[in-house]
Design a protein around this motif. Structure first.
Motif, PDB file in Angstrom:
ATOM      1  N   ASP A 158      32.079  35.436  25.258  1.00 44.61           N
ATOM      2  CA  ASP A 158      32.126  36.811  24.741  1.00 44.61           C
ATOM      3  C   ASP A 158      31.750  37.833  25.811  1.00 44.61           C
ATOM      4  O   ASP A 158      32.415  38.858  25.965  1.00 44.61           O
ATOM      5  N   PHE A 159      30.701  37.543  26.569  1.00 41.73           N
ATOM      6  CA  PHE A 159      30.276  38.492  27.596  1.00 41.73           C
ATOM      7  C   PHE A 159      31.294  38.544  28.741  1.00 41.73           C
ATOM      8  O   PHE A 159      31.614  39.619  29.251  1.00 41.73           O
ATOM      9  N   LEU A 160      31.827  37.384  29.126  1.00 50.35           N
ATOM     10  CA  LEU A 160      32.845  37.366  30.181  1.00 50.35           C
ATOM     11  C   LEU A 160      34.105  38.105  29.732  1.00 50.35           C
ATOM     12  O   LEU A 160      34.716  38.836  30.522  1.00 50.35           O
ATOM     13  N   ASP A 161      34.499  37.930  28.478  1.00 52.65           N
ATOM     14  CA  ASP A 161      35.653  38.672  27.951  1.00 52.65           C
ATOM     15  C   ASP A 161      35.389  40.179  27.994  1.00 52.65           C
ATOM     16  O   ASP A 161      36.283  40.960  28.322  1.00 52.65           O
ATOM     17  N   TYR A 162      34.170  40.575  27.656  1.00 53.37           N
ATOM     18  CA  TYR A 162      33.796  41.992  27.729  1.00 53.37           C
ATOM     19  C   TYR A 162      33.961  42.510  29.159  1.00 53.37           C
ATOM     20  O   TYR A 162      34.585  43.562  29.386  1.00 53.37           O
ATOM     21  N   LEU A 163      33.420  41.767  30.119  1.00 55.26           N
ATOM     22  CA  LEU A 163      33.518  42.203  31.523  1.00 55.26           C
ATOM     23  C   LEU A 163      34.969  42.234  31.996  1.00 55.26           C
ATOM     24  O   LEU A 163      35.390  43.175  32.669  1.00 55.26           O
ATOM     25  N   ARG A 164      35.741  41.198  31.634  1.00 57.89           N
ATOM     26  CA  ARG A 164      37.152  41.157  32.047  1.00 57.89           C
ATOM     27  C   ARG A 164      37.949  42.305  31.450  1.00 57.89           C
ATOM     28  O   ARG A 164      38.909  42.771  32.053  1.00 57.89           O
ATOM     29  N   GLY A 165      37.546  42.771  30.270  1.00 58.68           N
ATOM     30  CA  GLY A 165      38.278  43.834  29.590  1.00 58.68           C
ATOM     31  C   GLY A 165      37.902  45.247  30.025  1.00 58.68           C
ATOM     32  O   GLY A 165      38.524  46.220  29.578  1.00 58.68           O
ATOM     33  N   LEU A 166      36.897  45.371  30.868  1.00 61.46           N
ATOM     34  CA  LEU A 166      36.485  46.709  31.306  1.00 61.46           C
ATOM     35  C   LEU A 166      37.550  47.349  32.173  1.00 61.46           C
ATOM     36  O   LEU A 166      38.179  46.675  32.999  1.00 61.46           O
ATOM     37  N   PRO A 167      37.736  48.648  32.020  1.00 66.98           N
ATOM     38  CA  PRO A 167      38.614  49.360  32.960  1.00 66.98           C
ATOM     39  C   PRO A 167      38.049  49.217  34.378  1.00 66.98           C
ATOM     40  O   PRO A 167      36.837  49.039  34.566  1.00 66.98           O
ATOM     41  N   ASP A 168      38.921  49.289  35.382  1.00 64.17           N
ATOM     42  CA  ASP A 168      38.502  49.088  36.766  1.00 64.17           C
ATOM     43  C   ASP A 168      37.317  49.965  37.155  1.00 64.17           C
ATOM     44  O   ASP A 168      36.396  49.505  37.826  1.00 64.17           O
ATOM     45  N   ARG A 169      37.317  51.203  36.738  1.00 67.46           N
ATOM     46  CA  ARG A 169      36.224  52.120  37.096  1.00 67.46           C
ATOM     47  C   ARG A 169      34.894  51.638  36.500  1.00 67.46           C
ATOM     48  O   ARG A 169      33.866  51.630  37.174  1.00 67.46           O
ATOM     49  N   ASP A 170      34.905  51.228  35.246  1.00 69.33           N
ATOM     50  CA  ASP A 170      33.687  50.739  34.600  1.00 69.33           C
ATOM     51  C   ASP A 170      33.222  49.432  35.236  1.00 69.33           C
ATOM     52  O   ASP A 170      32.019  49.212  35.417  1.00 69.33           O
ATOM     53  N   PHE A 171      34.163  48.564  35.585  1.00 67.85           N
ATOM     54  CA  PHE A 171      33.806  47.310  36.238  1.00 67.85           C
ATOM     55  C   PHE A 171      33.164  47.596  37.593  1.00 67.85           C
ATOM     56  O   PHE A 171      32.171  46.952  37.972  1.00 67.85           O
ATOM     57  N   ALA A 172      33.697  48.565  38.316  1.00 64.36           N
ATOM     58  CA  ALA A 172      33.121  48.941  39.612  1.00 64.36           C
ATOM     59  C   ALA A 172      31.701  49.474  39.441  1.00 64.36           C
ATOM     60  O   ALA A 172      30.819  49.193  40.266  1.00 64.36           O
ATOM     61  N   VAL A 173      31.444  50.205  38.365  1.00 65.71           N
ATOM     62  CA  VAL A 173      30.085  50.691  38.084  1.00 65.71           C
ATOM     63  C   VAL A 173      29.154  49.498  37.839  1.00 65.71           C
ATOM     64  O   VAL A 173      28.026  49.462  38.350  1.00 65.71           O
ATOM     65  N   CYS A 174      29.615  48.505  37.085  1.00 65.60           N
ATOM     66  CA  CYS A 174      28.801  47.304  36.838  1.00 65.60           C
ATOM     67  C   CYS A 174      28.512  46.568  38.140  1.00 65.60           C
ATOM     68  O   CYS A 174      27.378  46.119  38.360  1.00 65.60           O
ATOM     69  N   GLN A 175      29.509  46.445  38.999  1.00 65.12           N
ATOM     70  CA  GLN A 175      29.310  45.780  40.285  1.00 65.12           C
ATOM     71  C   GLN A 175      28.261  46.521  41.117  1.00 65.12           C
ATOM     72  O   GLN A 175      27.379  45.899  41.708  1.00 65.12           O
ATOM     73  N   GLU A 176      28.362  47.839  41.163  1.00 62.54           N
ATOM     74  CA  GLU A 176      27.403  48.628  41.931  1.00 62.54           C
ATOM     75  C   GLU A 176      26.009  48.528  41.328  1.00 62.54           C
ATOM     76  O   GLU A 176      25.012  48.425  42.048  1.00 62.54           O
ATOM     77  N   MET A 177      25.920  48.535  40.017  1.00 64.03           N
ATOM     78  CA  MET A 177      24.618  48.408  39.370  1.00 64.03           C
ATOM     79  C   MET A 177      23.989  47.063  39.703  1.00 64.03           C
ATOM     80  O   MET A 177      22.800  46.984  40.027  1.00 64.03           O
ATOM     81  N   CYS A 178      24.759  45.991  39.651  1.00 63.61           N
ATOM     82  CA  CYS A 178      24.237  44.670  39.990  1.00 63.61           C
ATOM     83  C   CYS A 178      23.799  44.617  41.454  1.00 63.61           C
ATOM     84  O   CYS A 178      22.756  44.047  41.776  1.00 63.61           O
ATOM     85  N   ARG A 179      24.584  45.205  42.336  1.00 62.82           N
ATOM     86  CA  ARG A 179      24.220  45.237  43.751  1.00 62.82           C
ATOM     87  C   ARG A 179      22.899  45.970  43.945  1.00 62.82           C
ATOM     88  O   ARG A 179      22.002  45.504  44.644  1.00 62.82           O
TER      89      ARG A 179
END
Length: 149
Positions: free
Chosen positions: A117-138
């Motif tokens: 479920d969580f992986l599906d959520y991440l895969r479904g994020l728009p590119d901009r939102d996914f990039a925000v998640c990547q930056e937050m994790c970094r």
């Protein structure tokens, strides 16, 4: 800009997640192969599988631990028949045994099912939102690495 009271609930949620993660990391697991391992041991097996084998320095870097910790863990995993050193390789590259590969594969399958479920959520994020998640994790990683040990 948000003030302290605005961001505090996020810190509380993050704290709860980190506390749960720390509890999970201390609990040994068996993925159905009659081999009980701590998560750090299973993660080292998975790092070895993904890399195709590695030396102590490479494992320390990929697992985020010291070379001494890797050496100790490799000894434990070898005693359980999960890893072996390739004697012909310089510095004795560590590789998975067939049992180690089976445990690593069972670990990956567990995460594919449990985290779906969580992986599906991440895969479904728009590119901009996914990039925000990547930056937050970094940034979270850098933040935690800056804490004194």
């Amino acid at each position: 800009m948000r003030d302290f009271d605005d961001v505090t609930p996020l810190f509380l949620t993050l704290g709860a997640v980190l506390t749960k993660f720390a509890r999970i990391e201390r609990r040994p697991v068996d993925f159905g192969l009659d081999v009980t391992l701590y998560p750090a041991e299973v993660h080292m097996l998975s790092a070895l599988e993904l890399s195709g084998g590695a030396g102590v320095t490479g494992l320390a870097s990929s697992c985020g631990v010291t070379k001494g910790a890797v050496s100790q863990m490799v000894k434990r995993l070898a005693a359980k028949g999960l890893v072996a050193r390739e004697p012909d390789e310089p510095r004795g590259r560590v590789v998975l045994t067939p049992l180690g590969k089976a445990v690593s594969q069972a670990h990956f399958e567990f995460h594919k099912a449990h985290d779906k479920d969580f992986l599906d959520y991440l895969r479904g994020l728009p590119d901009r939102d996914f990039a925000v998640c990547q930056e937050m994790c970094r940034r979270m990683k850098a933040w935690m690495e800056a804490y004194p040990e």
